[in-house]
Design an enzyme around this catalytic site. Structure first.
Site, PDB file in Angstrom:
ATOM      1  N   ALA A  59       0.828  -1.216   0.000  1.00 42.23           N
ATOM      2  CA  ALA A  59       0.000   0.000   0.000  1.00 42.23           C
ATOM      3  C   ALA A  59       0.859   1.262   0.000  1.00 42.23           C
ATOM      4  O   ALA A  59       0.611   2.198  -0.773  1.00 42.23           O
ATOM      5  CB  ALA A  59      -0.928  -0.012   1.214  1.00 42.23           C
ATOM      6  N   GLU A  60       1.892   1.282   0.840  1.00 40.37           N
ATOM      7  CA  GLU A  60       2.728   2.478   0.923  1.00 40.37           C
ATOM      8  C   GLU A  60       3.476   2.720  -0.380  1.00 40.37           C
ATOM      9  O   GLU A  60       3.632   3.864  -0.820  1.00 40.37           O
ATOM     10  CB  GLU A  60       3.716   2.387   2.087  1.00 40.37           C
ATOM     11  CG  GLU A  60       4.524   3.653   2.233  1.00 40.37           C
ATOM     12  CD  GLU A  60       5.168   3.808   3.594  1.00 40.37           C
ATOM     13  OE1 GLU A  60       5.812   4.851   3.787  1.00 40.37           O
ATOM     14  OE2 GLU A  60       5.025   2.923   4.453  1.00 40.37           O
ATOM     15  N   THR A  61       3.919   1.657  -1.004  1.00 38.08           N
ATOM     16  CA  THR A  61       4.625   1.806  -2.275  1.00 38.08           C
ATOM     17  C   THR A  61       3.714   2.427  -3.328  1.00 38.08           C
ATOM     18  O   THR A  61       4.088   3.388  -4.006  1.00 38.08           O
ATOM     19  CB  THR A  61       5.157   0.442  -2.759  1.00 38.08           C
ATOM     20  OG1 THR A  61       6.054  -0.081  -1.770  1.00 38.08           O
ATOM     21  CG2 THR A  61       5.866   0.571  -4.090  1.00 38.08           C
ATOM     22  N   SER A  64       2.725   6.047  -2.411  1.00 40.13           N
ATOM     23  CA  SER A  64       3.883   6.934  -2.520  1.00 40.13           C
ATOM     24  C   SER A  64       4.206   7.259  -3.974  1.00 40.13           C
ATOM     25  O   SER A  64       4.586   8.388  -4.293  1.00 40.13           O
ATOM     26  CB  SER A  64       5.095   6.299  -1.840  1.00 40.13           C
ATOM     27  OG  SER A  64       4.891   6.228  -0.449  1.00 40.13           O
TER      28      SER A  64
END
Length: 141
Positions: A59-61, A64
């Site tokens: 999710a963060e990848t 971002s």
């Protein structure tokens, strides 16, 4: 605007050590949608289920990358300041797919909603990331 028109192409950029080790693959990049996959195998917790932290890495990848695309249009860089995740069901095998869509794209912050599903299309995790949009000089100091 398509990925090749951007100063960097997130679809072909290296994932970095963590993303590479986890088998992350970015499959779609547009200003309004970032999609990526990750195998469950190798990213499991001791019970053999997809590790919740692995879902957060996916999710963060994705969020971002979306935030970075927006930040570029403003001549800024995106840095994560908040992420949360709700784990709905277990994934035991196969690939999970994350789809990130924008919630907010402002001058100083961007927020993305990320839905991660299993190969049957069942929701495994819902996440939200907020990134601050900063001048490059603000990073590392």
């Amino acid at each position: 605007m398509s990925a090749p028109d951007l100063p960097f192409d997130p679809a072909t950029m290296p994932m970095g050590t963590l993303g590479e080790r986890m088998g992350l693959v970015i499959t779609e990049v547009t200003p309004d949608r970032i999609v990526g996959t990750m195998p469950v195998e190798g990213n499991q917790q001791p019970y053999g289920l997809l590790h919740g932290g692995a879902s957060v890495v996916l999710a963060e990848t994705l969020g971002s990358i979306g935030s970075a695309l927006h930040a570029q249009t403003l001549g800024k860089l995106a840095v994560g300041v908040d992420i949360n995740a709700t784990h709905h069901r277990a994934a035991r095998s196969g690939l999970v797919t994350g789809v990130a869509t924008p919630l907010h794209r402002g001058r100083s912050a961007a927020a993305w909603d990320i839905v991660i599903t299993d190969e049957d299309g069942k929701r495994v995790c819902t996440s939200r990331i907020t990134c601050a949009l900063v001048d490059g000089a603000q990073i590392g100091g």
